[in-house]
Motif scaffolding. Structure first.
Motif, short mmCIF file in Angstrom:
data_model
loop_
_atom_site.label_atom_id
_atom_site.label_comp_id
_atom_site.label_asym_id
_atom_site.label_seq_id
_atom_site.Cartn_x
_atom_site.Cartn_y
_atom_site.Cartn_z
N PRO A 189 5.14 50.17 13.61
CA PRO A 189 5.20 49.72 15.01
C PRO A 189 6.44 50.22 15.74
N GLY A 190 7.56 50.36 15.03
CA GLY A 190 8.75 50.88 15.68
C GLY A 190 8.53 52.26 16.25
N ASN A 191 7.81 53.11 15.52
CA ASN A 191 7.52 54.45 16.03
C ASN A 191 6.45 54.42 17.12
N GLN A 192 5.52 53.49 17.03
CA GLN A 192 4.55 53.34 18.11
C GLN A 192 5.27 53.00 19.42
N LEU A 193 6.35 52.25 19.31
CA LEU A 193 7.14 51.88 20.48
C LEU A 193 7.99 53.03 21.00
N LEU A 194 8.69 53.71 20.10
CA LEU A 194 9.67 54.71 20.54
C LEU A 194 9.09 56.09 20.83
N PRO A 196 6.67 57.35 22.68
CA PRO A 196 6.54 57.74 24.09
C PRO A 196 7.87 57.94 24.80
N MET A 197 8.94 57.42 24.19
CA MET A 197 10.27 57.57 24.77
C MET A 197 10.97 58.82 24.26
N GLY A 198 10.32 59.55 23.32
CA GLY A 198 10.88 60.80 22.83
C GLY A 198 11.75 60.67 21.60
N LEU A 199 11.60 59.55 20.86
CA LEU A 199 12.34 59.32 19.63
C LEU A 199 11.39 58.79 18.58
N VAL A 200 11.62 59.12 17.32
CA VAL A 200 10.91 58.47 16.21
C VAL A 200 11.82 58.41 15.00
N SER A 248 19.22 79.53 13.23
CA SER A 248 17.83 79.53 12.77
C SER A 248 17.60 78.44 11.74
N ALA A 249 18.57 78.28 10.85
CA ALA A 249 18.43 77.26 9.81
C ALA A 249 18.37 75.87 10.44
N GLN A 250 19.24 75.61 11.41
CA GLN A 250 19.23 74.29 12.06
C GLN A 250 17.95 74.08 12.87
N ALA A 251 17.53 75.09 13.62
CA ALA A 251 16.31 74.96 14.40
C ALA A 251 15.11 74.71 13.50
N SER A 252 15.06 75.41 12.38
CA SER A 252 13.96 75.23 11.44
C SER A 252 13.96 73.83 10.86
N ALA A 253 15.14 73.35 10.45
CA ALA A 253 15.24 71.99 9.90
C ALA A 253 14.80 70.96 10.93
N THR A 254 15.23 71.14 12.17
CA THR A 254 14.87 70.20 13.24
C THR A 254 13.37 70.20 13.49
N LEU A 255 12.77 71.37 13.58
CA LEU A 255 11.34 71.47 13.88
C LEU A 255 10.49 70.95 12.72
N THR A 256 10.91 71.25 11.51
CA THR A 256 10.16 70.76 10.35
C THR A 256 10.14 69.25 10.32
N LEU A 257 11.31 68.63 10.50
CA LEU A 257 11.39 67.18 10.50
C LEU A 257 10.59 66.60 11.65
N LEU A 258 10.65 67.25 12.81
CA LEU A 258 9.94 66.74 13.98
C LEU A 258 8.43 66.76 13.77
N VAL A 259 7.89 67.87 13.33
CA VAL A 259 6.45 67.98 13.17
C VAL A 259 5.95 66.99 12.12
N GLN A 260 6.72 66.80 11.05
CA GLN A 260 6.35 65.82 10.03
C GLN A 260 6.34 64.40 10.59
N VAL A 264 0.13 61.32 15.73
CA VAL A 264 -0.98 62.21 16.11
C VAL A 264 -1.31 62.10 17.59
N ASN A 265 -1.00 60.97 18.21
CA ASN A 265 -1.32 60.79 19.63
C ASN A 265 -0.14 61.06 20.55
N ASP A 266 0.91 61.71 20.03
CA ASP A 266 2.06 62.02 20.86
C ASP A 266 1.65 62.89 22.05
N GLN A 267 2.15 62.54 23.22
CA GLN A 267 1.82 63.30 24.44
C GLN A 267 3.03 64.03 25.02
N LEU A 268 4.16 63.98 24.34
CA LEU A 268 5.36 64.62 24.88
C LEU A 268 5.52 66.06 24.42
N ILE A 269 5.37 66.29 23.11
CA ILE A 269 5.60 67.65 22.61
C ILE A 269 4.42 68.19 21.81
#
Length: 723
Positions: A189-194, A196-200, A248-260, A264-269
């Motif tokens: 539920p915490g992620n369901q709340l946050l 839409p605000m751009g955080l999880v 590149s290493a930091q961008a990859s780490a950030t994107l990998t963590l983000l996509v994981q 599934v219903n995220d509408q921001l990114i």
């Protein structure tokens, strides 16, 4: 080079960090993913170029939110450590959107945390306890996100959207650990709340980077923000910019963590990523001969998205992942998909082998009696449980197993990569023997020592079509490619040897031969750490495919296999700091001598007589510094070898037995106590004062411990210490 702040207005971040240099780390904080255009990073964990936020903030509608990566940040005791309390007060004022007003003007509602109410009042806040139905005159709500239910999410979302401030905290990995059959991104539920605000919150853990915990910096790296990392990846793909290797290493780490971590219903990114799928290298399939490197941002992102799709698709909508053909392997199209019933003895915890295999992308069903549904049983598909997300390159998809809770009499399951099928039984299960029926699976070679007939094995079982096989007993189970056992004529002799190996471990560790559950070995094309690692299962690389099930090869000795199983038999009571990679090698030596007839001098080149003398000579010439001893496992092992050469293995067994018998109150509570007890217990066992020997090696002990054995005759090896 890219510079800037990760999503924040300078005034916002500066205000939050005013007077804050570092904050505490309660326990092991988790991390957050930040990706909204109005969200920003506040404090980062870690060092180098694989960092993630532990504190983040966002504006949402007319309101604001500040989120922490551990629920302990709302614990009053933690607010008194470092500048943590100052950050929380700053966060309350910022979240109230009254940056320059006195904190006394902020009305803070606190949910189920009376200590926090008292603490905030002592700092001038107008704080009181509230319920979620009582927010009309609240400027900022402070709430542990673990206390939020899904039904509360609309209320709290509206509160923030209408101008309320939210101060919240959660431990993402902790929630995931306590809810193994649920998805952190979608079900928490915490992620369901946050979201839409751009955080999880993510299931990642943190690394400290300051004495108290985490350092606060006025300018977190830009690429720790998910949207910024994505934009940088696209600009690089278009040739508009060139990221450094570190970027590149930091961008990859950030994107990998983000996509994981994205719901599934995220509408921001997520829509942005979906719209750009044509830009991604969707045919990126990691293989040992063509690994996908984290620095290849779009390939990395394509693999991450594909892996997430595989692991989140409902079983009935799965499709085979093309990578499954190379690993873990394909199932012949003509292999019979059938129905089989397997009895599962729930007195034995953990994985139960079924001799069945799920073909990649195909649906199976699992049926249990109604009395067994909802009792924490689960069905696992795949033995290769190591996840590779943290590695710099991937030789297979990073996550290729799936698990489903058996919460109904009929459970649907599947895995895009396929895999051996197991029933996972919780500790202290009291269901007795449960009949489990599987439909849609294919048969896999399975030899159970003492139960499988040799005739049946030779004539049919070893030729079952699944690509992976298992050979095991009540002591150990080997998971190997079926190709490794197709010509195995005598599994009886093989498992007799393995049972003897496991009993030998038990003998040295002072454990009974009968085990609560078998240990497991599983080879893989790539593992999460090292060449092998201990655990359940013990993981090794694929070069051991033909060794695990080869009696002749085992009798030649295998230090690595013995070493990792040694880890599983170590006791923390007699393994003090610096000996984690040492005391496990006592088992390596003992197994080499006892099972293989190999003298320790020939079991590993590092402990030949010549090399031991060389290490000791260098060590004592440099002054016998304990830190050097702790940092060199084979140097430290030499000290144990001297004890074994002088007194044999029996004292080790008897000393280990004394530890096993200790009541909790007498177990060592600190590293100092561990060293003291090891010195005293071994000395008493061999009837010699080993204090001078420990002192010569530079291993610290207390005066009290040394005094307690001064009635014994002092002992020192001949010609020691070396000059």
């Amino acid at each position: 080079m890219l510079a800037g702040t990760a999503g924040a207005g300078i005034g916002d971040l500066g205000y939050l960090l005013r007077g804050v240099k570092e904050i505490t780390a309660p326990g092991e904080p988790g991390t957050l993913a930040v990706f909204g255009t109005n969200a920003f990073v506040v404090v980062l964990e870690g060092k180098g170029h694989n960092r993630a936020p532990v504190v983040a903030a966002a504006e949402f509608g007319n309101g604001r939110v500040v989120a922490f990566g551990h629920d302990g940040y709302l614990n009053v005791a933690r607010l008194r450590e470092a500048d943590t309390g100052r950050l929380v007060i700053n966060a309350i004022r910022w979240a109230a959107n009254r940056r320059y007003d006195a904190v006394a003007t902020v009305r803070v509602g606190v949910y189920h945390n009376d200590d926090l109410v008292t603490h905030l009042k002592s700092h001038g806040c107008a704080a009181r306890s509230v319920s979620f139905a009582d927010l009309a005159d609240v400027d900022v709500l402070a709430v542990n996100a673990h206390a939020i239910d899904a039904k509360d999410v609309p209320t709290l979302t509206k509160f923030v959207e209408n101008g309320g401030g939210l101060l919240t905290a959660a431990t993402g990995w902790g929630w995931a650990q306590l809810n193994p059959s649920r998805d952190l991104a979608n079900d928490f539920p915490g992620n369901q709340l946050l979201a839409p605000m751009g955080l999880v919150w993510t299931d990642g853990s943190s690394e400290r980077n300051a004495p108290a915990g985490f350092a606060a910096t006025a300018s977190p790296p830009l690429l720790t923000h998910g949207l910024k990392a994505w934009e940088a990846a696209l600009r690089q793909a278009d040739g508009q910019t060139k990221l450094s290797a570190d970027e590149s290493a930091q961008a990859s780490a950030t994107l990998t963590l983000l996509v994981q971590s994205l719901p599934v219903n995220d509408q921001l990114i997520r829509p942005v990523l979906s719209n750009m799928m044509s830009r991604l290298e969707t045919n990126a399939i990691p293989r040992p001969d063509a690994p996908v490197r984290r620095a290849d941002l779009l390939k990395c992102l394509a693999v991450t998205l594909a892996n997430q799709t595989c692991n989140r698709a409902p079983p009935e909508k799965l499709a085979p992942n093309p990578a499954a053909k190379s690993f873990p392997g394909a199932v012949p199209a003509d292999a019979k998909r059938g129905a089989w019933s397997v009895p599962v003895n729930t007195k034995v915890p953990a994985w139960h082998s079924t001799g069945l295999y799920a073909a990649p992308g195909e649906l199976i069903t699992v049926e249990v009696p109604e009395s067994a549904a909802g009792k924490q049983l689960s069905v696992r598909i795949g033995a290769h449980t190591d996840t590779l997300w943290g590695l710099d390159e991937w030789e297979r998809f990073p996550e290729i197993t799936r698990s489903y809770e058996i919460d109904k009499p009929l459970t649907k399951a599947g895995n895009a990569f396929g895999g051996a099928i197991y029933i996972d039984v919780p500790e202290r299960c009291r269901l007795g023997t449960v009949p489990v029926t599987f439909r849609g699976a294919v048969r896999a070679p399975l030899y159970v020592h003492g139960m499988t007939s040799l005739k049946g094995w030779r004539e049919s079982i070893r030729n079952y079509p699944a690509p992976w096989a298992e050979i095991g007993s009540s002591k150990v189970i080997l998971t190997v490619p079926s190709s490794a056992i197709r010509k195995l004529d005598d599994p009886v002799a093989l498992m007799n040897l393995w049972d003897k190996i496991m009993d030998t471990y038990a003998d040295l560790a002072a454990l009974p031969h009968d085990r609560q559950r078998p240990e497991r070995y599983v080879p893989d094309v790539q593992i999460s750490a090292g060449y092998m690692h201990s655990g359940y299962p013990i993981m090794t690389l694929a070069d051991h495919n033909d060794i695990l099930a080869n009696r002749a090869a085992l009798l030649k000795g295998d230090w690595g296999l013995f070493h990792e199983m040694g880890h599983n038999h170590q006791s923390d009571d007699w393994t003090f700091d610096g000996t984690g990679e040492v005391t496990c090698n006592l088992f390596s030596m003992y197994l080499a001598e006892t099972i293989c007839g190999i003298p320790k001098e020939k079991a590993h080149e590092a402990i030949t007589v010549e090399n031991r003398r060389r290490m000791m000579s260098d060590y004592f010439q440099k002054g016998a510094q304990f830190k050097q001893w702790q940092d060199d496992p084979f140097l430290a092992l030499t000290m144990y070898i001297q004890l074994e050469e002088a007194f044999g293995w029996e004292p080790f067994k008897k000393v280990f037995a004394t530890y096993r018998a200790l009541p909790g109150r007498d177990r060592p509570k600190s590293d100092d106590e561990k060293r003291d007890q090891w010195l005293v217990r071994f000395s008493r066992q061999v009837n010699r004062n080993l204090g001078p020997f420990f002192a010569a090696w530079g291993v610290p002990s207390s005066q009290a411990a040394r005094d307690s054995i001064k009635d014994l005759p002092a002992w020192m090896p001949a010609d020691f210490p070396l000059k």
